[in-house]
Design an enzyme around this catalytic site. Structure first.
Site, PDB file in Angstrom:
ATOM      1  N   PRO C 106       0.826  -1.271   0.190  1.00 22.55           N
ATOM      2  CA  PRO C 106      -0.096   0.114  -0.102  1.00 22.55           C
ATOM      3  C   PRO C 106       0.822   1.176  -0.148  1.00 22.55           C
ATOM      4  O   PRO C 106       2.055   1.300   0.671  1.00 22.55           O
ATOM      5  CB  PRO C 106      -0.841  -0.027   1.152  1.00 22.55           C
ATOM      6  CG  PRO C 106      -0.598  -1.493   1.681  1.00 22.55           C
ATOM      7  CD  PRO C 106       0.548  -2.121   1.134  1.00 22.55           C
ATOM      8  N   THR C 107       0.272   2.329  -0.616  1.00 21.69           N
ATOM      9  CA  THR C 107       1.115   3.573  -0.720  1.00 21.69           C
ATOM     10  C   THR C 107       1.069   4.110   0.551  1.00 21.69           C
ATOM     11  O   THR C 107       0.224   4.127   1.607  1.00 21.69           O
ATOM     12  CB  THR C 107       0.277   4.466  -1.545  1.00 21.69           C
ATOM     13  OG1 THR C 107       0.029   4.028  -2.670  1.00 21.69           O
ATOM     14  CG2 THR C 107       0.710   5.789  -1.475  1.00 21.69           C
ATOM     15  N   GLY C 108       2.325   4.712   0.953  1.00 20.67           N
ATOM     16  CA  GLY C 108       2.418   5.296   2.366  1.00 20.67           C
ATOM     17  C   GLY C 108       2.701   4.249   3.299  1.00 20.67           C
ATOM     18  O   GLY C 108       2.754   4.607   4.540  1.00 20.67           O
ATOM     19  N   CYS C 109       3.054   2.969   3.088  1.00 17.82           N
ATOM     20  CA  CYS C 109       3.144   2.054   3.901  1.00 17.82           C
ATOM     21  C   CYS C 109       4.618   1.637   3.925  1.00 17.82           C
ATOM     22  O   CYS C 109       5.348   1.390   3.247  1.00 17.82           O
ATOM     23  CB  CYS C 109       2.622   0.656   3.649  1.00 17.82           C
ATOM     24  SG  CYS C 109       2.646  -0.549   4.720  1.00 17.82           S
ATOM     25  N   VAL C 110       5.348   1.904   5.287  1.00 17.89           N
ATOM     26  CA  VAL C 110       6.903   1.689   5.230  1.00 17.89           C
ATOM     27  C   VAL C 110       7.281   0.193   5.316  1.00 17.89           C
ATOM     28  O   VAL C 110       6.793  -0.359   6.322  1.00 17.89           O
ATOM     29  CB  VAL C 110       7.497   2.502   6.417  1.00 17.89           C
ATOM     30  CG1 VAL C 110       8.915   2.824   6.419  1.00 17.89           C
ATOM     31  CG2 VAL C 110       6.564   3.870   6.495  1.00 17.89           C
TER      32      VAL C 110
END
Lengths: 100, 141, 110
Positions: C106-110
């Site tokens: 997912p986008t923004g998932c580190v």
């Protein structure tokens, strides 16, 4: 609100878009290739003239010099600023909107 | 004599505008701004997603990038609409989301709201500009 | 790096997300889950299938807060909460369940 236009009006729509939406009382700085917009006798002149009635129009001197634009070719009602004056405008108005 | 330092960040809510002015596939601006919107939604700020100039083309219906081998990201704007609905439904949070299009840009491109994947507010240039002037932060081009 | 499933080789990146999402199959999901130490139950499948539907519609994997909200809308508050989802996917519902669902991180998932 402080607006920056750094593209020639003959290449991009940046100036046109800025002038269309900027409310009366805005400050608009022309810099880099944007300085051509405030020279006399161009196809953009009428739009600049109309904008100058409601908003403050500035042009960055060093960018005029770099492009060999004589001061008598700059439209009446346009205020020339240097880098210091630019900083003052940012201090006065806050973060500018760059019309990239 | 030490005083406890309290950083009160609860309830700090600013007005953010994401200004889309570039068409979707020729440059990376559109996708970058969209990702920025989706990530920053977590911070629960007042958010205006705005489209003008060629940015209106980002939300044109019927995009198909298969032959291009690029991702068609227009369906991702559906998440923006979902965030807006959530903001409206959530009674605990006083937060406003708006999705706006500048009328002159839309009309100059021969488009009308029915051509767009999002349910948008169409604002004439003067209102669009007034909304820009109300923002604390404008991100985008 | 690749998974082997039913005689097929399916490439994945260094974190285990498959490279081509169209190669996903249910047996593959089982294998990825095993690698993650997860025994797939109906509850796990519910989330994984939900993620696949979500991705089909929006072409993006949801961040965890979006997932929680969306699950809550669809299945109710007893499932749409962090505790329930983290019990199913201890290393992060968005991250781990997306991997099993064959979706990108997912986008923004580190």
């Amino acid at each position: 609100m402080l607006n920056l236009v750094n593209k020639s009006p003959f290449e991009r729509l940046a100036m046109e878009s800025c002038l269309r939406v900027a409310p009366k009382g805005s400050a608009i700085v022309f810099l880099e290739d944007g300085v051509y917009a405030v020279t006399k006798g161009t196809a953009a002149a009428a739009k600049i003239q109309a904008a100058a009635e409601g908003s403050a129009i500035y042009v960055l001197g060093p960018d005029l010099d770099a492009r060999g634009v004589d001061r008598e070719r700059v439209m009446d009602g346009v205020t020339e600023i240097d880098y210091g004056g630019f900083v003052d405008l940012v201090v006065e108005h806050g973060t500018p909107q760059s019309w990239l | 004599m030490s005083e406890e330092v309290v950083f009160d960040t609860e309830g700090v809510r600013k007005n953010f505008m994401f200004l889309n002015r570039k068409a979707p596939y020729g440059t990376i601006y559109a996708l970058e701004i969209l990702e920025m919107i989706l990530i920053s939604a977590a911070f629960e700020q007042n958010t205006t997603v705005a489209f003008m100039d060629d940015g209106v083309y980002q939300i044109k219906k019927g995009q198909n990038t298969k032959a291009l081998g690029m991702k068609n990201f227009s369906p991702m704007y559906g998440v923006v609409e979902m965030e807006k609905e959530d903001a409206e439904e959530d009674e605990d949070v006083e937060m406003v989301w708006r999705i706006v299009v500048e009328q002159e840009s839309m009309e100059a491109r021969g488009l009308s709201p029915e051509d767009l994947v999002l349910d948008v507010e169409v604002l004439p240039a003067a209102e669009f500009g007034a909304l820009m002037a109300q923002q604390d932060v404008i991100l985008g081009g | 790096m690749a998974y082997e499933v039913e005689g097929k080789t399916i490439e994945h990146d260094e974190e285990g997300y498959i490279t081509n999402i169209s190669e996903w199959t249910e047996p593959l999901a089982g294998i990825i889950a095993k690698d993650e130490g997860i025994d797939m139950t109906d509850e796990h499948w519910e989330v994984v299938n939900f993620l696949r539907d979500y991705y089909n519609e929006y072409q993006i994997a949801p961040a965890v807060r979006v997932l929680v909200k969306a699950i809550k809308k669809k299945f109710g508050a007893e499932k749409g909460n962090n505790k329930y989802l983290y019990e199913l996917f201890p290393y992060g519902p968005a991250k781990q369940a997306c991997k099993i669902a064959g979706l990108p991180k997912p986008t923004g998932c580190v």
